[in-house]
Design a protein around this motif. Structure first.
Motif, PDB file in Angstrom:
ATOM      1  N   ILE A 179      32.814 -41.389 -78.114  1.00 36.05           N
ATOM      2  CA  ILE A 179      34.223 -41.131 -78.412  1.00 36.05           C
ATOM      3  C   ILE A 179      34.683 -41.976 -79.602  1.00 36.05           C
ATOM      4  O   ILE A 179      35.255 -41.460 -80.566  1.00 36.05           O
ATOM      5  CB  ILE A 179      35.100 -41.408 -77.180  1.00 36.05           C
ATOM      6  N   ASN A 180      34.444 -43.280 -79.532  1.00 39.29           N
ATOM      7  CA  ASN A 180      34.915 -44.176 -80.596  1.00 39.29           C
ATOM      8  C   ASN A 180      34.099 -44.063 -81.869  1.00 39.29           C
ATOM      9  O   ASN A 180      34.609 -44.324 -82.952  1.00 39.29           O
ATOM     10  CB  ASN A 180      34.889 -45.628 -80.109  1.00 39.29           C
ATOM     11  N   GLY A 181      32.834 -43.677 -81.732  1.00 39.12           N
ATOM     12  CA  GLY A 181      31.974 -43.636 -82.916  1.00 39.12           C
ATOM     13  C   GLY A 181      32.027 -42.343 -83.692  1.00 39.12           C
ATOM     14  O   GLY A 181      31.827 -42.345 -84.915  1.00 39.12           O
ATOM     15  N   TYR A 182      32.275 -41.228 -83.010  1.00 37.63           N
ATOM     16  CA  TYR A 182      32.189 -39.933 -83.693  1.00 37.63           C
ATOM     17  C   TYR A 182      33.492 -39.122 -83.597  1.00 37.63           C
ATOM     18  O   TYR A 182      33.935 -38.546 -84.595  1.00 37.63           O
ATOM     19  CB  TYR A 182      31.019 -39.125 -83.116  1.00 37.63           C
ATOM     20  N   ILE A 183      34.079 -39.066 -82.415  1.00 41.11           N
ATOM     21  CA  ILE A 183      35.275 -38.241 -82.253  1.00 41.11           C
ATOM     22  C   ILE A 183      36.511 -38.938 -82.807  1.00 41.11           C
ATOM     23  O   ILE A 183      37.311 -38.332 -83.524  1.00 41.11           O
ATOM     24  CB  ILE A 183      35.478 -37.878 -80.770  1.00 41.11           C
ATOM     25  N   ALA A 184      36.676 -40.220 -82.469  1.00 41.20           N
ATOM     26  CA  ALA A 184      37.882 -40.943 -82.890  1.00 41.20           C
ATOM     27  C   ALA A 184      38.060 -40.973 -84.410  1.00 41.20           C
ATOM     28  O   ALA A 184      39.159 -40.720 -84.900  1.00 41.20           O
ATOM     29  CB  ALA A 184      37.879 -42.362 -82.319  1.00 41.20           C
ATOM     30  N   PRO A 185      37.013 -41.284 -85.212  1.00 38.56           N
ATOM     31  CA  PRO A 185      37.220 -41.278 -86.669  1.00 38.56           C
ATOM     32  C   PRO A 185      37.670 -39.928 -87.208  1.00 38.56           C
ATOM     33  O   PRO A 185      38.491 -39.871 -88.131  1.00 38.56           O
ATOM     34  CB  PRO A 185      35.835 -41.663 -87.219  1.00 38.56           C
ATOM     35  N   VAL A 186      37.151 -38.841 -86.631  1.00 36.60           N
ATOM     36  CA  VAL A 186      37.568 -37.506 -87.076  1.00 36.60           C
ATOM     37  C   VAL A 186      39.035 -37.271 -86.728  1.00 36.60           C
ATOM     38  O   VAL A 186      39.813 -36.763 -87.553  1.00 36.60           O
ATOM     39  CB  VAL A 186      36.679 -36.417 -86.436  1.00 36.60           C
ATOM     40  N   LEU A 187      39.427 -37.645 -85.519  1.00 38.95           N
ATOM     41  CA  LEU A 187      40.821 -37.483 -85.111  1.00 38.95           C
ATOM     42  C   LEU A 187      41.754 -38.347 -85.944  1.00 38.95           C
ATOM     43  O   LEU A 187      42.863 -37.924 -86.289  1.00 38.95           O
ATOM     44  CB  LEU A 187      40.981 -37.826 -83.631  1.00 38.95           C
ATOM     45  N   ILE A 188      41.300 -39.553 -86.280  1.00 39.75           N
ATOM     46  CA  ILE A 188      42.129 -40.435 -87.111  1.00 39.75           C
ATOM     47  C   ILE A 188      42.287 -39.838 -88.506  1.00 39.75           C
ATOM     48  O   ILE A 188      43.386 -39.856 -89.083  1.00 39.75           O
ATOM     49  CB  ILE A 188      41.520 -41.845 -87.177  1.00 39.75           C
TER      50      ILE A 188
END
Length: 395
Positions: free
Chosen positions: A48-57
């Motif tokens: 979540i923090n490594g791949y999904i979160a940066p995209v959402l940010i």
């Protein structure tokens, strides 16, 4: 909460229910340095923090930048839109500030090792403290938005005096000052202690790790300090805002129903102009109700989790294990982050004026003059009459 269990919990989007044990109170052979396995449920937080979160940010940066660009155009400026722009900025910064931590540790896989000493302070500041300030500001700006709309709808005469752009700017500055003051102690209550530790990846190597240790003034008053801080956050950052928003949203929905009845009466009286303005007012209110509703949908779970966690620590109830708290908080934080870009789509879907201005940003057409836009909101008042107030542009 006993003195051997010292916890830190932030309610920002980057918050996690983490347990830091003071270096002076623990067995060094058990935990010789700070590492992410003790801070996150890595099975879930890693992806979540490594791949999904940066995209959402990144998506949040794009959408919220567009929101700010549209809402602050000259013909769009209004007290409501200034608040919406402030919320967009706060949400964006809540995600952007911890992005270096997401990328370096989770995207690049460095979370497997002990936290390097040079990252201890940036981790604490970027991942926990600063995002909490912006998230706190966002929460109270949302309350301000609902309060302002309630004044427009139910106290329309006072809206001319109270709901002005200068007053909104002053209120926003006050919100940020209070949000900063609420976190001042968290910048001062810890110190980074360098510590040479054996690598978690290669036991034949050592690295310069660290502990994050409570300063003496905080450690000596740990129970009182932690209880004051966390119960303050539960009451004034979660309970009071969320309860207020539920009540205000209910009042706005009730006012919309009354306005719909009033609009039908105006149509029967062939007062099409007043009916149209009342419809515009209802559309704006409906959009803001949707924004507040989305906020409550993602904020309530985090508030409940935090209340359970602090209650558990305060009274030693052992309601859930730390792993359960970590997983619940990680998922709650993820949904909060997921909600940040959604306001842009709410505005596009529910506001014709927002859509038109957004299109003109890219098609080269000139923006309409302020005078060409709707300058007055039609608001229901007592005795079944309709009062026109301004200068609130219909979003």
């Amino acid at each position: 909460m006993d003195t051997d269990q010292k916890f830190e919990y932030n309610s920002s989007i980057t918050a996690n229910a983490t347990t830091f044990i003071d270096a002076s109170d623990r067995n060094d052979s058990f935990m010789p340095g700070l590492h992410f396995e003790a801070l996150f449920p890595l099975k879930y937080s890693g992806p979540i923090n490594g791949y999904i979160a940066p995209v959402l940010i990144l998506l949040t940066v794009v959408t919220n930048t567009l929101v700010i660009a549209v809402l602050l155009k000259r013909h769009m400026r209004s007290p409501t839109n200034v608040l919406l722009a402030g919320m967009a900025f706060s949400d964006m910064m809540t995600g952007v500030i911890p992005l270096p931590v997401f990328i370096y540790f989770f995207s690049m896989g460095h979370y497997e090792e002990y936290l390097p000493v040079e990252w201890c302070l940036p981790y604490k500041i970027l991942y926990e403290n600063i995002p909490t300030i912006f998230h706190t500001a966002s929460i109270w700006l949302t309350v301000g938005l609902a309060v302002q709309r309630y004044i427009y709808i139910c106290h329309s005469l006072q809206a001319r005096t109270w709901c002005t752009i200068p007053n909104v700017i002053r209120a926003t500055v006050i919100v940020y000052i209070v949000a900063i003051l609420s976190q001042i102690a968290r910048f001062l209550d810890f110190e980074v202690v360098p510590r040479e530790v054996p690598s978690r990846i290669d036991v034949n190597k050592t690295i310069d790790g660290c502990d994050i240790k409570s300063r003496p003034w905080a450690a000596n008053n740990q129970v009182m300090y932690q209880n004051i801080y966390f119960w303050f956050r539960i009451i004034f950052i979660h309970l009071v805002p969320c309860t207020s928003l539920v009540v205000l949203n209910g009042l706005l929905i009730s006012a919309m129903r009354k306005a719909s009845i009033r609009r039908m009466q105006l149509l029967k009286q062939n007062k099409k102009s007043e009916s149209k303005k009342l419809k515009e007012s209802n559309c704006t209110t409906l959009m803001l109700v949707a924004v507040v509703g989305l906020f409550l949908l993602v904020e309530f779970p985090l508030g409940i989790i935090m209340t359970l966690y602090v209650t558990d620590n305060t009274f030693n109830l052992n309601l859930f294990s730390m792993d359960v708290y970590l997983i619940m908080t990680s998922m709650s934080n993820f949904f909060i982050l997921l909600s940040y870009p959604l306001n842009f789509f709410i505005y596009c879907g529910m506001s014709r004026q927002f859509r038109e201005t957004f299109k003109r940003l890219f098609n080269g057409r000139s923006m309409p003059l302020k005078e060409e836009c709707s300058q007055y909101m039609t608001l229901p008042t007592e005795n079944g009459k309709t009062v026109f107030t301004g200068p609130e542009t219909a979003l």
